[in-house]
Design a protein around this motif. Structure first.
Motif, mmCIF file in Angstrom:
data_model
loop_
_atom_site.group_PDB
_atom_site.id
_atom_site.type_symbol
_atom_site.label_atom_id
_atom_site.label_comp_id
_atom_site.label_asym_id
_atom_site.label_seq_id
_atom_site.Cartn_x
_atom_site.Cartn_y
_atom_site.Cartn_z
ATOM 1 N N ASP A 94 -8.526 -62.282 -117.734
ATOM 2 C CA ASP A 94 -9.006 -60.975 -118.178
ATOM 3 C C ASP A 94 -8.192 -60.689 -119.427
ATOM 4 O OD1 ASP A 94 -9.068 -57.594 -116.667
ATOM 5 O OD2 ASP A 94 -9.575 -58.327 -118.672
ATOM 6 N N LEU A 109 -8.144 -58.534 -121.821
ATOM 7 C CA LEU A 109 -7.664 -57.180 -122.062
ATOM 8 C C LEU A 109 -8.069 -56.324 -120.877
ATOM 9 C CD1 LEU A 109 -7.386 -54.337 -123.675
ATOM 10 C CD2 LEU A 109 -6.074 -56.224 -124.530
ATOM 11 N N GLU A 111 -13.488 -62.826 -118.603
ATOM 12 C CA GLU A 111 -14.282 -61.622 -118.337
ATOM 13 C C GLU A 111 -15.301 -61.394 -119.444
ATOM 14 O OE1 GLU A 111 -13.947 -56.746 -118.008
ATOM 15 O OE2 GLU A 111 -12.175 -57.915 -118.558
HETATM 16 MG MG LIG Z 1 -10.829 -56.714 -119.364
#
Ligand SMILES: [Mg+2]
Ligand SMILES: O=P(O)(O)OC[C@H]1O[C@](O)(COP(=O)(O)O)[C@@H](O)[C@@H]1O
Ligand SMILES: [Mg+2]
Length: 342
Positions: free
Chosen positions: A119, A121, A99
């Motif tokens: 992703d 975080l 991401e």
């Molecule tokens: Mg994220």
């Protein structure tokens, strides 16, 4: 596959569990097992950073915007670095979609057989306020021959091609939940021992539930069908629960029964969430747990990705709730089709 044959006692370490599962696949080479261990290792490091984020100067914005135009938080960047480093050093992954990076990340492991979409975080808006956040990952086998860098074809595969997927929730406890296509298992982290232990074997999600999760702050932007479905949930007396961290909302509903929706809105006609590193992974998990996931019409894992950061609406959770929501959305599609034919 007889799940009971694979049942291991609660308290089994993640390492032992991965090894034991591998033994059930005579032709397994151990590379996917090692990759899962690499992800678990990075998770332990990121967990430590998160737990002490209030004490050391890693709170707040990093000062850059990512490809989505979102302000990157320092922990977004730190988690991204930690996962990329662990996957690169592990040697099993040739290419990563993240991401936080616009382009594919080539690890230099040209012999690596796997591609990871991540992703690092999830729930960035909740980082500095001590609310549960997460990490989401999907694992694919590359389609191009080894010996070269991975390419777009390797990265843009439909969710049905995932060989494994999972998420980590950094909450009151830290858990890793994943599937390799043979059921879903959850492991709780014991920081003093530095180990994940099997705590939630063979997770199944209730066929129905009384929880709906969506950001009603966007309701002025909802379509008529979406507004009608939210009214239906209220008439049914369902509880509204929305943490604002996809992983945390998904995890609660997975265990208790419920539906999470991030719909298309007038402002965001494809919704907000990203197909490759948010929706596909959770769709694989929910289906393996007996639930359902779609964009309101098409099964999430059958959506053909056109770009690494592509967004799609997400309707995910207990089968009966998702099917009811799809019924409401179907009326809208029919009306739109009829209008288009006029
Ligand atoms: Mg994220
Ligand atoms: O603030 P909104 O529009 O409700 O969006 C919240 C959603 O956005 C997200 O934060 C997007 O994920 P990232 O934090 O990884 O960008 C989800 O975790 C969450 O469900
Ligand atoms: Mg996210």
């Amino acid at each position: 596959m007889d799940h009971n044959k694979l049942a291991l006692p609660v308290g089994t370490t993640l390492d032992r569990f991965i090894m034991r599962k591998q033994e059930d696949f005579p032709y397994a080479t151990g590379e996917l097992s090692q990759l899962l261990r690499d992800i678990a290792l990075a998770t332990k490091i990121v967990n430590r950073e998160i737990n002490r984020s209030g004490l050391i100067d890693i709170a707040g914005a990093y000062g850059n915007r990512n490809v989505q135009g979102e302000e990157q938080q320092k922990l977004d960047v730190i988690a991204n670095i930690r996962f990329i480093r662990a996957l690169r050093n592990g040697g099993e992954v040739c290419t990563i979609i993240s991401e936080e990076d616009e382009e594919m990340i080539q690890t230099g492991n040209v012999q690596g057989k796997y591609v990871v979409a991540i992703d690092p975080l999830d729930g960035s808006s909740n980082i500095d306020v001590n609310v549960s956040i997460g990490t989401i990952f999907s694992i694919y086998r590359r389609v191009s021959p080894t010996g070269n860098e991975g390419n777009e074809q390797d990265c843009l595969q439909t969710g049905t091609h995932q060989v494994a997927a999972g998420y980590v929730i950094y909450g009151s406890s830290t858990m890793m939940v994943y599937t390799t296509g043979n059921g879903v298992n959850g492991f709780t982290y014991e920081p003093s021992l530095g180990e994940f232990f099997l705590s939630h074997p063979q997770i199944t999600t209730p066929k129905t539930g009384a929880i709906y999760s969506l950001n009603e702050g966007n309701s002025n932007e909802f379509s008529e069908a979406m507004t009608a479905y939210v009214d239906h949930c209220k008439q049914q007396g369902y509880s509204a629960r929305y943490i604002g961290s996809l992983v945390a909302d998904f995890h609660r509903n997975l265990l208790k029964g419920g539906i999470y929706i991030y719909p298309a809105t007038k402002k965001a006609p494809n919704g907000k969430l990203r197909l490759m590193y948010e929706c596909n992974a959770l769709a694989f998990i929910v289906e393996q747990a007996g639930g359902k996931s779609s964009d309101g019409r098409t099964r999430t894992m059958e959506l053909e990705p056109k770009g690494m950061h592509e967004r799609c609406p997400l309707f995910i959770g207990s089968t009966e709730l998702v099917e009811k929501a799809e019924e409401f959305m179907a009326r809208e599609y029919e009306a739109a089709t009829a209008a288009a034919l006029k």
